[in-house]
Motif scaffolding. Structure first.
Motif, PDB file in Angstrom:
ATOM      1  N   ILE A   8       0.822  -1.223   0.000  1.00  0.00           N
ATOM      2  CA  ILE A   8       0.000   0.000   0.000  1.00  0.00           C
ATOM      3  C   ILE A   8       0.858   1.276   0.000  1.00  0.00           C
ATOM      4  O   ILE A   8       0.358   2.339  -0.314  1.00  0.00           O
ATOM      5  CB  ILE A   8      -0.990   0.077   1.190  1.00  0.00           C
ATOM      6  N   HIS A   9       2.134   1.145   0.339  1.00  0.00           N
ATOM      7  CA  HIS A   9       2.999   2.327   0.357  1.00  0.00           C
ATOM      8  C   HIS A   9       3.505   2.702  -1.031  1.00  0.00           C
ATOM      9  O   HIS A   9       4.147   3.737  -1.198  1.00  0.00           O
ATOM     10  CB  HIS A   9       4.169   2.102   1.313  1.00  0.00           C
ATOM     11  N   THR A  15       1.925   5.510  -5.776  1.00  0.00           N
ATOM     12  CA  THR A  15       2.791   5.038  -6.862  1.00  0.00           C
ATOM     13  C   THR A  15       3.904   6.055  -7.092  1.00  0.00           C
ATOM     14  O   THR A  15       3.619   7.242  -7.297  1.00  0.00           O
ATOM     15  CB  THR A  15       1.973   4.875  -8.164  1.00  0.00           C
ATOM     16  N   PRO A  16       5.173   5.625  -7.042  1.00  0.00           N
ATOM     17  CA  PRO A  16       6.248   6.596  -7.274  1.00  0.00           C
ATOM     18  C   PRO A  16       6.113   7.240  -8.657  1.00  0.00           C
ATOM     19  O   PRO A  16       5.901   6.541  -9.646  1.00  0.00           O
ATOM     20  CB  PRO A  16       7.515   5.733  -7.169  1.00  0.00           C
ATOM     21  N   ARG A  17       6.170   8.551  -8.715  1.00  0.00           N
ATOM     22  CA  ARG A  17       6.061   9.305  -9.987  1.00  0.00           C
ATOM     23  C   ARG A  17       7.429   9.841 -10.388  1.00  0.00           C
ATOM     24  O   ARG A  17       7.787   9.822 -11.551  1.00  0.00           O
ATOM     25  CB  ARG A  17       5.047  10.437  -9.835  1.00  0.00           C
ATOM     26  N   ARG A  18       8.170  10.404  -9.436  1.00  0.00           N
ATOM     27  CA  ARG A  18       9.584  10.754  -9.601  1.00  0.00           C
ATOM     28  C   ARG A  18       9.841  11.763 -10.711  1.00  0.00           C
ATOM     29  O   ARG A  18      10.930  11.825 -11.261  1.00  0.00           O
ATOM     30  CB  ARG A  18      10.412   9.474  -9.808  1.00  0.00           C
ATOM     31  N   HIS A 443      -6.620   1.597 -10.977  1.00  0.00           N
ATOM     32  CA  HIS A 443      -5.509   2.233 -10.272  1.00  0.00           C
ATOM     33  C   HIS A 443      -4.947   3.421 -11.016  1.00  0.00           C
ATOM     34  O   HIS A 443      -3.873   3.896 -10.737  1.00  0.00           O
ATOM     35  CB  HIS A 443      -4.399   1.216  -9.986  1.00  0.00           C
ATOM     36  N   ASP A 444      -5.665   3.901 -12.015  1.00  0.00           N
ATOM     37  CA  ASP A 444      -5.173   5.005 -12.811  1.00  0.00           C
ATOM     38  C   ASP A 444      -6.098   6.191 -12.544  1.00  0.00           C
ATOM     39  O   ASP A 444      -7.302   6.046 -12.610  1.00  0.00           O
ATOM     40  CB  ASP A 444      -5.207   4.594 -14.278  1.00  0.00           C
ATOM     41  N   ARG A 472       1.628  12.097  -7.070  1.00  0.00           N
ATOM     42  CA  ARG A 472       1.726  11.287  -5.853  1.00  0.00           C
ATOM     43  C   ARG A 472       1.121  12.068  -4.676  1.00  0.00           C
ATOM     44  O   ARG A 472       1.151  13.296  -4.645  1.00  0.00           O
ATOM     45  CB  ARG A 472       3.174  10.912  -5.543  1.00  0.00           C
ATOM     46  N   SER A 473       0.621  11.319  -3.688  1.00  0.00           N
ATOM     47  CA  SER A 473      -0.034  11.914  -2.519  1.00  0.00           C
ATOM     48  C   SER A 473       0.840  12.944  -1.827  1.00  0.00           C
ATOM     49  O   SER A 473       2.025  12.703  -1.598  1.00  0.00           O
ATOM     50  CB  SER A 473      -0.366  10.839  -1.490  1.00  0.00           C
TER      51      SER A 473
END
Ligand code: V55
Ligand code: FE
Length: 492
Positions: A8-9, A15-18, A443-444, A472-473
């Motif tokens: 869940i992290h 989801t890492p966007r970076r 999830h999108d 990302r959050s």
């Protein structure tokens, strides 16, 4: 590059966007009120590298500073990594070198002694400067115009505390910043530093005291008379850290405490008042004086809201079963031995916001996030605890009036920022990122910034700014109006 874990992290809005990027003139639906001129800064934890451990958590991700800049009805978006010592060491190595959340004993030996803070929790504006903060270290100064990292902040060498809270409080009348740092004297120390910086950003006082046990003091409150340190039983243990374990474990059978002292007084004047057993709070809404009474409004829950802190304490309770309420604690300071009187104020929730002008004063309204009791289907996964809130609550503590704005099915909402209006009869606006699922993929999602009338959230957004991408959050944010930005000490 290793793969990101599938927990869940690291899924949903975690989801890492970076992506470090700049977008000018985002698409706007509706009209942006002319008074919204300035910047909404947001703290976004987002891993630059895959973590060293599969069971890593979202709070352990590199800090990014994001900004929605409002100018003449147009909105730009920018996001950059905070270039902490830790970020730079890992960037050079091209991999994660720092191990578990707040446990230096799990790091790669090559980074021994390198500052571990991620500056990923709250953007703070004070004294004409912007900082990114995390409670495990000192803040990092950020250039508010370019989002470049200026460097670590220590009040021109005057600060002694090794740590600085992500929740300082600014007095609206004096402009002073009241802050603290816990574990101020090192890992698992009981030392708390309590400090004040004047309106120009000079440290005017720093005093140290000890807390009853080594707890995570995430937030605190001030009133016109007092500085107040609520302490909840989530504790650290050096031996557990040395054996590679968790920094924090919630202790369900330990009492809470409130430390309260005159805000300009000496720490020796601190009164310690025992509170209920086992409860947990991360954020206080506000506090204020009412004659001899002090009211403290908190986002209270029966146990810790973070699964990893419950699990480390042997507590087995599913996230959705945790009970809580927006709660008022009242203390009568005229008593020799004051006690805490408790009463519920509103539905459960967290991430409260208050007009800056009402800090430490009686307040008409505040806002926080909650779960819509009528929502169908599961919440959008992501955010600090793994599930996103899906409702914005407005509360009037004086009369108990509660109003709610729900987001669309399956969407999530992040902590709002409050933008005041110069018209005193207008409550201003809230800005909040809403993540909306793109059907049919579960999830999108697409991230939009909603603009809501602060006194009328049930009406829904009056304008939406479409980023066109999935962000990302965030954790916390801060609104800085154009005048303050123009008067910043760091120039473009
Ligand atoms: C919080 C967030 C943190 C942290 C400790 O929201 C507590 C609470 C983003 O990092 O390290
Ligand atoms: Fe916080």
């Amino acid at each position: 590059m290793g793969a990101f874990p599938n927990s869940i992290h690291f899924i949903g809005t975690n989801t890492p966007r970076r992506l470090e990027l700049s977008v000018r003139n985002l698409e706007v639906e509706g009209e942006i009120p002319a008074e919204i001129e300035g910047a909404f800064f947001r703290a976004v934890p987002d891993n630059a590298h895959a973590p060293m451990f599969e069971d890593d958590i979202a709070l352990n991700a590199d800090g990014m500073i994001a900004r929605f800049n409002f100018e003449k009805g147009a909105v730009d978006y920018d996001i950059r990594y905070v270039e902490t010592e830790r970020y730079k060491a890992e960037k050079d190595a091209r991999r994660a070198l720092f191990g578990r959340y707040r446990n230096p004993f799990t790091d790669d030996p090559s980074v021994e002694g390198v500052d571990r803070t991620l500056a990923n929790t709250t953007p703070v504006w004070h004294g004409g400067r912007l900082f990114m903060t995390k409670e495990d270290g000192r803040g990092y100064e950020i250039n508010p115009h370019t989002l470049e990292t200026v460097g670590k902040w220590d009040y021109y060498g005057a600060l002694k505390s090794e740590t600085f809270t992500a929740h300082p409080r600014v007095d609206p009348q004096t402009g002073e910043l009241f802050f603290f740092g816990y574990e101020a004297g090192g890992l698992c120390s009981l030392d708390i530093a309590y400090g004040i910086a004047d309106k120009d950003g000079n440290l005017t006082s720093e005093q140290w005291f000890k807390q009853p046990y080594c707890s995570t003091i995430h937030d605190f409150v001030i009133t016109e008379k007092y500085a107040i340190f609520p302490i909840f039983p989530t504790t650290a243990d050096l031996d557990r850290l040395k054996s590679g374990g968790a920094h924090w474990a919630h202790q369900q059978d330990l009492e809470s405490w409130v430390g309260i002292m005159p805000r300009y007084g000496k720490v020796e004047e601190m009164k310690w008042i025992k509170g209920p057993v086992g409860v947990s709070v991360f954020h206080e809404v506000n506090a204020y004086d009412d004659g001899d009474l002090v009211h403290i409004d908190l986002c209270l829950s029966e146990t810790n809201a973070f699964a990893f802190m419950r699990e480390a304490g042997g507590i087995d309770k599913p996230q959705q079963e945790i009970q809580g309420a927006l709660t008022r604690w009242t203390i009568d300071m005229s008593k020799a031995d004051p006690e805490i009187q408790e009463r519920p104020l509103g539905p459960p929730g967290d991430l409260p916001r208050l007009p800056d002008a009402d800090q430490g004063r009686p307040y008409r309204a505040a806002w926080y996030l909650s779960m819509n009791p009528e929502a169908k289907g599961p919440p959008l996964l992501g955010g600090p605890v793994g599930a996103n809130f899906n409702a914005l609550v407005r509360i009037e503590p004086g009369n108990g009036r509660v109003e709610m704005m729900a987001v669309p099915p399956g969407a999530g909402i992040s902590e709002p920022a409050h933008v005041p209006s110069s018209d005193s009869s207008h409550g201003g606006w809230l800005l909040s990122v809403v993540d909306i699922p793109n059907s049919p993929a579960p999830h999108d999602y697409s991230s939009e910034l909603w603009i809501v009338e602060a006194d009328n959230p049930a009406k829904g957004p009056i304008a939406k700014v479409k980023t066109g991408i999935a962000l990302r959050s965030q954790v916390h944010g801060a609104w800085v109006g154009r005048e303050r930005l123009n008067a910043s000490k760091v120039k473009p």
